[in-house]
Design a protein around this motif. Structure first.
Motif, PDB file in Angstrom:
ATOM      1  N   MET A   1      -1.334 -16.973 -13.546  1.00 43.25           N
ATOM      2  CA  MET A   1      -0.999 -18.100 -14.343  1.00 43.25           C
ATOM      3  C   MET A   1      -2.238 -18.684 -15.204  1.00 43.25           C
ATOM      4  N   PRO A   2      -2.261 -18.612 -16.516  1.00 43.48           N
ATOM      5  CA  PRO A   2      -3.128 -19.103 -17.263  1.00 43.48           C
ATOM      6  C   PRO A   2      -3.265 -20.768 -17.494  1.00 43.48           C
ATOM      7  N   TRP A   3      -3.062 -21.296 -16.483  1.00 45.24           N
ATOM      8  CA  TRP A   3      -3.096 -22.771 -16.515  1.00 45.24           C
ATOM      9  C   TRP A   3      -3.682 -23.339 -15.163  1.00 45.24           C
ATOM     10  N   LEU A   4      -4.203 -24.678 -15.285  1.00 46.46           N
ATOM     11  CA  LEU A   4      -4.722 -25.330 -14.072  1.00 46.46           C
ATOM     12  C   LEU A   4      -3.564 -25.701 -13.177  1.00 46.46           C
ATOM     13  N   ALA A   5      -3.850 -25.802 -11.937  1.00 42.98           N
ATOM     14  CA  ALA A   5      -3.017 -26.088 -11.241  1.00 42.98           C
ATOM     15  C   ALA A   5      -3.397 -26.608  -9.836  1.00 42.98           C
ATOM     16  N   GLU A  24      12.712 -31.616  -5.757  1.00 43.56           N
ATOM     17  CA  GLU A  24      12.944 -30.298  -5.232  1.00 43.56           C
ATOM     18  C   GLU A  24      11.676 -29.736  -5.545  1.00 43.56           C
ATOM     19  N   ILE A  25      11.402 -28.879  -4.410  1.00 41.77           N
ATOM     20  CA  ILE A  25      10.156 -28.004  -4.514  1.00 41.77           C
ATOM     21  C   ILE A  25      10.559 -26.526  -4.706  1.00 41.77           C
ATOM     22  N   PRO A  26      10.226 -25.415  -5.348  1.00 44.03           N
ATOM     23  CA  PRO A  26       8.738 -25.805  -6.344  1.00 44.03           C
ATOM     24  C   PRO A  26       9.306 -26.656  -7.654  1.00 44.03           C
ATOM     25  N   SER A  27       8.478 -27.520  -8.104  1.00 47.51           N
ATOM     26  CA  SER A  27       8.598 -28.048  -9.304  1.00 47.51           C
ATOM     27  C   SER A  27       7.603 -27.738 -10.070  1.00 47.51           C
ATOM     28  N   LEU A  28       7.480 -27.753 -11.527  1.00 49.40           N
ATOM     29  CA  LEU A  28       6.405 -27.392 -12.445  1.00 49.40           C
ATOM     30  C   LEU A  28       6.698 -28.434 -13.643  1.00 49.40           C
ATOM     31  N   ILE A  29       5.622 -29.335 -13.623  1.00 49.03           N
ATOM     32  CA  ILE A  29       5.638 -30.527 -14.633  1.00 49.03           C
ATOM     33  C   ILE A  29       4.396 -30.094 -15.283  1.00 49.03           C
ATOM     34  N   ARG A  40       8.896 -31.591 -17.878  1.00 48.39           N
ATOM     35  CA  ARG A  40       9.122 -32.075 -16.481  1.00 48.39           C
ATOM     36  C   ARG A  40       9.942 -30.828 -15.789  1.00 48.39           C
ATOM     37  N   ASP A  41      10.204 -29.689 -16.619  1.00 46.91           N
ATOM     38  CA  ASP A  41      11.103 -28.652 -16.133  1.00 46.91           C
ATOM     39  C   ASP A  41      10.679 -27.207 -16.543  1.00 46.91           C
ATOM     40  N   ALA A  42       9.302 -27.008 -16.501  1.00 43.14           N
ATOM     41  CA  ALA A  42       8.544 -25.787 -16.924  1.00 43.14           C
ATOM     42  C   ALA A  42       8.832 -24.635 -16.187  1.00 43.14           C
ATOM     43  N   LYS A  43       9.764 -24.726 -15.034  1.00 43.58           N
ATOM     44  CA  LYS A  43      10.008 -23.747 -14.156  1.00 43.58           C
ATOM     45  C   LYS A  43      11.291 -23.153 -14.808  1.00 43.58           C
ATOM     46  N   SER A  44      12.079 -23.831 -15.460  1.00 44.00           N
ATOM     47  CA  SER A  44      13.197 -22.823 -16.119  1.00 44.00           C
ATOM     48  C   SER A  44      12.547 -22.148 -17.339  1.00 44.00           C
ATOM     49  N   HIS A  45      11.614 -22.785 -17.911  1.00 46.93           N
ATOM     50  CA  HIS A  45      10.986 -22.262 -19.090  1.00 46.93           C
ATOM     51  C   HIS A  45      10.195 -20.752 -18.719  1.00 46.93           C
ATOM     52  N   LEU A  46       9.459 -20.704 -17.505  1.00 43.64           N
ATOM     53  CA  LEU A  46       8.944 -19.527 -16.578  1.00 43.64           C
ATOM     54  C   LEU A  46      10.103 -18.709 -16.515  1.00 43.64           C
ATOM     55  N   LEU A  47      11.227 -19.027 -16.067  1.00 42.83           N
ATOM     56  CA  LEU A  47      12.184 -18.207 -15.465  1.00 42.83           C
ATOM     57  C   LEU A  47      12.738 -17.244 -16.743  1.00 42.83           C
ATOM     58  N   VAL A  48      12.766 -17.865 -17.839  1.00 37.41           N
ATOM     59  CA  VAL A  48      13.275 -17.190 -19.250  1.00 37.41           C
ATOM     60  C   VAL A  48      12.232 -16.528 -19.907  1.00 37.41           C
ATOM     61  N   HIS A  49      10.956 -17.013 -20.057  1.00 39.64           N
ATOM     62  CA  HIS A  49       9.903 -16.585 -20.886  1.00 39.64           C
ATOM     63  C   HIS A  49       8.899 -15.835 -19.869  1.00 39.64           C
ATOM     64  N   GLY A  50       8.591 -16.418 -18.869  1.00 39.27           N
ATOM     65  CA  GLY A  50       7.420 -15.831 -17.994  1.00 39.27           C
ATOM     66  C   GLY A  50       6.290 -16.805 -18.447  1.00 39.27           C
ATOM     67  N   ALA A  51       5.041 -16.194 -18.339  1.00 35.47           N
ATOM     68  CA  ALA A  51       3.670 -16.844 -18.657  1.00 35.47           C
ATOM     69  C   ALA A  51       3.711 -17.086 -20.152  1.00 35.47           C
ATOM     70  N   ASP A  52       4.343 -16.219 -20.861  1.00 32.92           N
ATOM     71  CA  ASP A  52       4.359 -16.441 -22.344  1.00 32.92           C
ATOM     72  C   ASP A  52       4.720 -17.816 -22.885  1.00 32.92           C
ATOM     73  N   ALA A  53       5.528 -18.464 -21.947  1.00 36.88           N
ATOM     74  CA  ALA A  53       6.064 -19.965 -22.120  1.00 36.88           C
ATOM     75  C   ALA A  53       4.618 -20.815 -22.369  1.00 36.88           C
ATOM     76  N   PHE A  54       3.678 -20.491 -21.773  1.00 31.23           N
ATOM     77  CA  PHE A  54       2.261 -21.336 -21.958  1.00 31.23           C
ATOM     78  C   PHE A  54       1.774 -21.327 -23.308  1.00 31.23           C
ATOM     79  N   PRO A  55       1.643 -22.365 -23.872  1.00 35.51           N
ATOM     80  CA  PRO A  55       1.057 -23.605 -23.479  1.00 35.51           C
ATOM     81  C   PRO A  55       2.224 -24.574 -23.245  1.00 35.51           C
ATOM     82  N   PHE A  56       3.430 -24.302 -23.238  1.00 35.64           N
ATOM     83  CA  PHE A  56       4.694 -25.131 -23.198  1.00 35.64           C
ATOM     84  C   PHE A  56       5.020 -26.038 -24.114  1.00 35.64           C
ATOM     85  N   THR A  57       4.517 -25.792 -25.403  1.00 35.18           N
ATOM     86  CA  THR A  57       4.727 -26.771 -26.450  1.00 35.18           C
ATOM     87  C   THR A  57       6.132 -26.296 -27.039  1.00 35.18           C
ATOM     88  N   GLU A  58       6.464 -27.495 -27.572  1.00 34.34           N
ATOM     89  CA  GLU A  58       7.946 -27.431 -28.309  1.00 34.34           C
ATOM     90  C   GLU A  58       7.965 -26.255 -29.259  1.00 34.34           C
TER      91      GLU A  58
END
Length: 156
Positions: A1-5, A24-29, A40-58
């Motif tokens: 994952m290309p982000w800090l956690a 609920e766990i896991p959660s990704l904000i 507040r729902d990066a988990k669903s973005h990852l589900l669809v797009h994988g790490a390509d969703a980073f940096p999660f901007t609109e």
């Protein structure tokens, strides 16, 4: 994952769970460089797009959705599938909080697009619906643009 956690077991976890009302766990904000919450729902973005969703901007998410919608134009509108022979499955765009579903084929989570039977509430990932006949299963080839990992099919 290309982000800090936060590392597992970090003592800041409890205060962050309270601040963000984590249920609920896991959660990704995702918190942006300015300190503002991007999603507040990066988990669903990852589900669809994988790490390509980073940096999660609109802008990034809209571009990825647009690309996925273009890919879906090449998929058939209706399919018959051996796991659900009673009715045809119709390609459906999933939106909002009702956008996630459980695939009745591989039992993994799905989001964004599914092949759905409205009469029975039966859902398949596009990969599972368009996927493989028994001869192809041995080669483990996925339809273009999709990969399944850990029971979750997503855009590759």
């Amino acid at each position: 994952m290309p982000w800090l956690a936060l590392p597992f077991g970090d003592e800041r976890k409890d205060s962050l769970m309270k601040k963000f009302k984590i249920l609920e766990i896991p959660s990704l904000i995702v918190i942006g460089p300015s300190g503002l919450t991007l999603t507040r729902d990066a988990k669903s973005h990852l589900l669809v797009h994988g790490a390509d969703a980073f940096p999660f901007t609109e802008e990034t998410l809209q571009e990825l959705e647009k690309k996925l919608d273009e890919e879906a134009k090449a998929w058939p509108e209706k399919v018959k599938h051996e796991l659900h022979e009673r009715h045809e499955l119709v390609l459906a765009r999933r939106h909002g909080t009702t956008g996630t579903y459980s695939c009745d084929g591989c039992e993994g989570l799905g989001s964004s697009w599914s092949y759905r039977c409205e009469q029975c509430d039966f859902n398949l990932h596009p990969r599972c619906a368009l996927g493989k006949d028994k001869k192809e299963e041995a080669t483990d080839e996925s339809p273009a643009g999709y990969a399944c990992e850990g029971g979750v099919c997503r855009k590759a």
